[in-house]
Design an enzyme around this catalytic site. Structure first.
Site, short mmCIF file in Angstrom:
data_model
loop_
_atom_site.label_atom_id
_atom_site.label_comp_id
_atom_site.label_asym_id
_atom_site.label_seq_id
_atom_site.Cartn_x
_atom_site.Cartn_y
_atom_site.Cartn_z
N ASP A 186 -67.93 -6.29 -4.75
CA ASP A 186 -67.73 -4.97 -4.15
C ASP A 186 -67.88 -3.95 -5.28
O ASP A 186 -67.00 -3.84 -6.15
CB ASP A 186 -66.34 -4.92 -3.52
N HIS A 211 -59.99 -4.09 -1.32
CA HIS A 211 -60.06 -3.07 -0.28
C HIS A 211 -60.26 -3.80 1.05
O HIS A 211 -60.87 -4.86 1.10
CB HIS A 211 -61.28 -2.19 -0.60
N CYS A 264 -56.42 1.87 1.95
CA CYS A 264 -57.14 0.74 2.57
C CYS A 264 -56.85 -0.57 1.86
O CYS A 264 -57.72 -1.43 1.73
CB CYS A 264 -58.65 0.99 2.62
#
Lengths: 141, 406
Positions: free
Chosen positions: B197, B120, B361
């Site tokens: 993440d 991302h 994204c």
């Protein structure tokens, strides 16, 4: 919400049979614009002679609304002076706001009036027109 | 998951464009159960006050609620100590803090930062900027053609020059769980830290940061039933202790002079300004809600839904699914031949089915997939097989509509 308000036949025709798609050999004014929220891209080329848009072409990647709008815009803008082209872009903004405006010079554009009912898609329809404005601004400076 | 779970999400009980809402965009943000909405409301109605300073009763109640939420987050992801949890705005803020604080202090010219092209933007741009500031080198682990990542591929790019490896536990586009534990072990062997993440993993499966042995782990509350605007960063205590704050102001100081100041202990030195107290309370309530369901049950429910969706969606002619056939997480990314994803999303919306269309994204990933954008349906604990049936029906109608319109 009626899908047919958005996807009128004339829009699908411009999407499937785009006018003025491609690139000029010689340089003109080239404007590259992205819609960063969705990834649509347009590269607009304008050929100007003595303040008149002689020709307009575009390449791009986007949805039916953004690409058909580019196809119509490049048709409509041919032969216009820069102030006339800007006025056309202004009128298109009014159309997107739901105002009752006409495009006698190129009636196909009026088919995009339904986009107004789909707020998420207005940015798609205005991408090519924003590129046109940018190109005119650049020439004016 | 039984039907009563769904009933706890008031927003799902509505019609959109004349059809009962089918919400399939939980990877963007999840819906909120009544328990979370009530907790936030109760906090504002009964306990609202600033934390860590009021001597009055409301001040202690608010502080207890806020610090209680921190303990819940720590337990939920298996952190050893609550002070390893820094509250913030979300995953983006957490990853930016690691890049700006740990990164600036530990990455030098010629050092390497290892990522994947699947990340991302929020787990890519902070590292890009860090590399530019420091003259460091970005390297990318090459994914398999189906978007999965192998440790062997990671071993080809991680070297003794590598200082940071940053990777998503679960891809927000490919719906794949990456082997972060194994990649982390490899990073450690070369003296690097691993930054995970956790935006798409924390809401959907049991996470144990100590078992993963990751150095940093960032998460967002709003994807796991909590309000928007609250998230958390986990960092190993030994690392956080050596890190400088990047935001300065109230709440984070120990002693302030005209020319010098010192910082509070962990984790408060990273929480300058009045914190997101109500958000943290909401996140605590969301964790209680998820714990009650059981994260193993949530994961199993999604696995089953994903399998059902994968089978059904491939019944549609001219539909291409990205990523591997088998997926643990409820994310299905696809494109319909000849119909642009925005158009797909608009037609689906007209049938009350909410999906995402765009680049998610992940522009580098879109280029790697050789598409400009995709459609994505993502499921959560409140979705069921009927939702997927509605998606399939609407997709078939989309195909028909665009077939007729041309």
């Amino acid at each position: 919400m009626q899908l047919d308000d958005l996807y009128r036949r004339v829009i699908m025709d411009h999407y499937k049979n785009p006018r003025n798609k491609g690139k000029f050999e010689d340089e003109g004014v080239t404007i590259d614009l992205n819609n960063p929220t969705c990834g649509d891209k347009i590269s607009l080329q304008l050929q100007l002679e003595e303040g008149i848009v002689k020709n307009a072409r575009y390449t791009g990647d986007g949805c039916s609304i953004s690409m058909s709008s580019a196809s119509m815009m490049t048709e409509a803008v041919k032969g216009k002076t820069l102030p006339q082209a800007l006025e056309l872009a202004e009128r298109f903004s009014s159309l997107m706001k739901g105002e009752d405006v006409e495009f006698d010079e190129y009636e196909d554009i009026e088919a995009l009036s339904g986009v107004n009912k789909f707020p998420a898609r207005i940015k798609c329809a205005t991408l090519a027109w924003n590129a046109l404005r940018k190109g005119i601004e650049r020439e004016a400076h | 998951m039984n039907a009563s779970v769904r009933e706890q999400f008031p927003i799902l009980n509505q019609e959109v464009n004349g059809h009962p809402l089918v919400y399939l965009d939980s990877a963007a943000t999840s819906q909120k159960p009544r328990a979370v909405l009530d907790a936030v409301r109760r906090y504002y109605e009964l306990d609202n006050s600033n934390v860590h300073r009021g001597v009055h009763t409301l001040g202690s109640r608010a502080t207890d609620a806020y610090e209680g939420a921190r303990e819940k987050v720590a337990a939920f992801i298996g952190a050893a100590h609550p002070e390893e949890i820094v509250f913030n705005r979300g995953t983006t803020t957490g990853l930016n803090l690691v890049a700006a604080s740990y990164g600036d202090a530990n990455v030098n010219e010629g050092d390497e930062i290892v990522l994947t092209p699947i990340e991302h933007h929020s787990n890519l741009i902070p590292w890009q900027q860090l590399a530019k500031r420091k003259g460091a080198v970005l390297k990318y682990i090459e994914p398999n053609p189906d978007g999965t990542i192998d440790v062997e591929a990671a071993a080809k790019v991680i070297t003794d020059k590598t200082k940071i490896v940053a990777i998503a536990y679960v891809s927000n586009v490919m719906g794949v769980v990456h082997p972060v534990k194994e990649i982390g072990a490899l990073a450690h062997k070369h003296g690097a830290v691993i930054v995970v993440d956790g935006a798409q993993s924390t809401p959907h499966m049991k996470v144990d940061v100590q078992d993963l042995d990751c150095d940093f782990y960032a998460l967002s509350g709003h994807k796991m039933c909590a309000p928007t605007g609250i998230g958390a960063l986990y960092g190993k205590k030994a690392l956080l202790e050596k890190m400088e704050p990047v935001e300065f102001g109230g709440e984070m100081i120990d002693d302030v002079g005209l020319y010098e100041s010192t910082w509070k202990d962990l984790p408060w030195r990273f929480e300058g300004g009045t914190p997101i107290i109500a958000g943290a309370v909401g996140l605590g309530a969301a964790i209680d809600f998820l714990n009650e369901l059981g994260m193993d049950n949530v994961a199993e429910h999604e696995h089953r839904l994903a399998a059902y969706a994968m089978n059904r969606i491939q019944e549609i002619d001219g539909l291409k699914v990205f990523g591997p056939q088998d997926r643990k997480v409820g994310i299905v990314t696809f494109n319909l031949d000849d119909v642009h994803p925005h158009d797909v999303a608009t037609v689906l919306d007209s049938y009350g089915v909410a999906i995402r269309a765009g680049h998610h994204c992940c522009q580098p990933l879109m280029r790697w997939l050789e598409v400009s954008s995709t459609a994505r349906a993502s499921f959560y604990l409140y979705n069921n097989e009927q939702d997927i049936d509605r998606l399939i029906d609407a997709l078939i109608r989309t195909k028909e509509y665009f077939g007729d319109a041309t």
